[in-house]
Design a protein around this motif. Structure first.
Motif, PDB file in Angstrom:
ATOM      1  N   THR A  94      44.713  56.602  66.170  1.00  0.00           N
ATOM      2  CA  THR A  94      45.310  56.187  67.717  1.00  0.00           C
ATOM      3  C   THR A  94      45.215  54.307  67.376  1.00  0.00           C
ATOM      4  O   THR A  94      43.907  54.030  66.477  1.00  0.00           O
ATOM      5  N   ASP A 137      50.016  61.639  69.170  1.00  0.00           N
ATOM      6  CA  ASP A 137      51.775  60.855  70.124  1.00  0.00           C
ATOM      7  C   ASP A 137      51.258  61.208  71.471  1.00  0.00           C
ATOM      8  O   ASP A 137      52.117  60.299  72.228  1.00  0.00           O
ATOM      9  N   LYS A 140      49.618  58.147  73.521  1.00  0.00           N
ATOM     10  CA  LYS A 140      51.400  57.376  73.460  1.00  0.00           C
ATOM     11  C   LYS A 140      51.893  57.757  74.629  1.00  0.00           C
ATOM     12  O   LYS A 140      51.827  57.399  75.840  1.00  0.00           O
ATOM     13  N   TRP A 141      52.264  59.252  74.260  1.00  0.00           N
ATOM     14  CA  TRP A 141      53.188  60.021  75.617  1.00  0.00           C
ATOM     15  C   TRP A 141      52.765  59.265  77.149  1.00  0.00           C
ATOM     16  O   TRP A 141      52.914  59.558  78.101  1.00  0.00           O
TER      17      TRP A 141
END
Ligand SMILES: Cc1cc2nc3c(=O)[nH]c(=O)nc-3n(C[C@H](O)[C@H](O)[C@H](O)COP(=O)(O)OP(=O)(O)OC[C@H]3O[C@@H](n4cnc5c(N)ncnc54)[C@H](O)[C@@H]3O)c2cc1C
Length: 506
Positions: A94, A137, A140-141
């Protein structure tokens, strides 16, 4: 009141489920009789059993993808064990990891390989890979939901895992990491889901899954205010009711270490996490996977919980006075060994340290706190190691020889027995013994799922319209918990995936 002709497969199904798995003869839930018309009290596209971390992640994803959502929560609040957690979660590659650590080139492939190795051959490879590759992901979400990630650290090592696979991957958000930080994440997901139209009903305990004659799950029966109600799932049911954390009977059948935790140690999980989702799925023929491991750690010292806190000068011995595990290996790894030694030798294990240990930076005891623990009988002390052995009923000669080896090797910063890396400092008296106590953060193991979170039967067939995620599902963590942040990333991953898959159904 909704009325529709749905045909229930009947008691045969339950009986097959119970007999196949050979457990829970005391199972009380049977389905209703054949060909009976059901009077539905409520309905939604996605019916979610459990409003903990997995359930609210599933709800938010499903409602975002266009499904109507009803979460049924047994407790009076949402969040389950996730509320009590630090909410920290692992992910590789990340931007946040790049920003806060020296691991600029970490990859999901390395993360997957570490988890797979830690799975000791009993995890489902496909599930582990999917989770490792999906993790970034979710960070980020969650950031888009307003969580602000502020630091990243790593878990302690696993002795047989190649060093190059280890990295700092544990992401901490503002308000998380300390006690109860998981509630922040739960509220962020729940509020977003409610805003989009999802509904949650509290004090609603799901007690049974309903199937039609084609073997599809078509709804659930729940107890609400003392009444049984039928809830129709137009698309599917998602099981998000955690593992067998607080169910002694199921633990006895499925997980000796969880049973030990529940009968003689300390369990910190939500009281409502009694394995209901697993039991109900088994009743209709679901397979189970990944049972046996636990998330256990030393609540007294926090030993080996993360790589920012090296182990202090101390070692752990069995009833024979011998070391048996690398003490600075990640907590659930060394706690599995503690459990096994206590069973094998039918006696407690102890953490041994000395007055000299108290001046070490990372020691959790001070002169004052050790004096208090001695007064309360939590720590036993003696001037010599032999006397200490006698007091704790641990072979004195062996204990003295263990200390001698420790002191000889650590003079050279070595541990030739277990390859420990931290706290390698000689120990001098007076000496102290702390009887190890496991603090349990949950059981590992649940219903068997495929990578789409569909619940499987023992023959590998899918049970149509039944999905499971989080700790209600098994096979994605191995025989011990590989390190902090694995569970939380898993609940978000499998929850979102289940929500998205159910929303796609016709
Ligand atoms: C003190 C503590 C700290 C932790 N810290 C971390 C951490 O920082 N990072 C990490 O990765 N892991 C951590 N863990 C582990 C992690 O919190 C759990 O593994 C995870 O939260 C479980 O999530 P879940 O969604 O599967 O279950 P839960 O969040 O417990 O949700 C299950 C929900 O289902 C409900 N339910 C149960 N049965 C029924 C039923 N019959 N009908 C309706 N509802 C039902 C329950 O009431 C509950 O709300 C920690 C655990 C503890 C105890």
């Amino acid at each position: 009141m909704i009325s529709r002709r749905d045909f229930i497969k009947g008691a045969t199904v339950s009986a097959v489920g119970v007999a196949t798995m050979g457990v829970f003869t005391a199972c009380t839930q049977t389905t209703t009789t054949n060909s009976e018309e059901i009077s539905w009290d409520k309905e939604a596209d996605a019916v979610i059993v459990g409003g903990g971390g997995t359930g609210v992640a599933a709800a938010l994803q499903a409602v975002t993808d266009g499904a109507s959502v009803l979460i049924l929560e047994k407790a009076g609040v949402a969040g389950g064990t996730t509320n009590f957690s630090g909410g920290v979660m692992q992910a590789a590659g990340t931007d946040i990891q790049k920003k806060y650590t020296s691991n600029k080139n970490d990859t999901p492939e390395k993360h997957y390989k570490l988890w797979l190795k830690a799975g000791e051959g009993v995890v489902e490879e496909e599930l582990v890979k999917d989770l490792a590759y999906g993790a970034a992901d979710h960070i980020k979400w969650l950031s888009n939901l307003g969580l602000k990630f502020t630091s990243v650290y790593g878990h302690c090592h696993i002795p047989y895992v190649d060093k190059s696979l280890h990295a700092d991957r544990i992401h901490v958000y503002e308000g998380g990491g300390g006690e109860g930080g998981g509630v922040v994440m739960v509220q962020a997901m729940l509020n977003a889901a409610l805003k989009k139209g999802a509904v949650i009903e509290y004090e609603t305990e799901v007690i049974k899954l309903l199937m039609n004659i084609d073997g599809e799950v078509i709804g659930v029966v729940a107890k609400q205010k003392g009444t049984e109600i039928n809830i129709k799932a137009n698309k599917g049911v998602i099981l998000a009711a955690a593992s067998i954390d607080q169910n002694k009977e199921m633990a006895k059948e499925l997980s000796p270490q969880q049973y030990w935790d529940l009968t003689s140690q300390i369990c910190l999980c939500a009281a409502t996490d009694t394995g209901d989702g697993i039991r109900m799925a088994m009743e209709i023929g679901a397979a189970v996977s990944g049972f046996g491991g636990t998330i256990d750690f030393c609540g007294k010292t926090g030993a080996a919980t993360d790589n920012r806190v090296p182990m202090f000068p101390s070692f752990i011995v069995n009833k024979k006075g011998r070391r048996f595990v690398c003490e600075d290996a990640t907590y659930a790894y060394h706690y599995r060994a503690i459990f096994q030694q206590e069973k094998q030798l039918d006696g407690p294990t102890y953490m041994i340290f000395g007055k000299s240990s108290l001046s070490y930076d990372y020691t959790r005891w001070t002169e004052e706190s050790v004096a208090k623990d001695i007064a309360e009988g939590v720590v036993i002390t003696a001037d010599t190691i032999e006397e200490l052995g006698k007091l704790i009923d641990v072979e004195p000669k062996n204990l003295a020889s263990t200390l001698e080896t420790w002191n000889t090797e650590t003079k050279n910063k070595e541990d030739n027995q277990f390859d420990r890396k931290t706290g390698l400092v000689p120990i001098t008296g007076p000496f102290y013994a702390y009887k190890n106590v496991s603090y349990n953060l949950g059981a590992l193991g649940g219903v068997k799922i495929n990578v789409e979170t569909q619940v499987l039967k023992p023959n590998g067939e899918v049970i149509p319209r039944l999905y499971a995620g989080g700790l209600n599902a098994g096979g994605w963590i191995g025989p011990y918990y590989p390190g902090s942040g694995t569970a939380i990333i898993g609940i978000v991953h499998w929850g979102r995936k289940a929500g998205s898959n159910v929303a796609k159904l016709k």
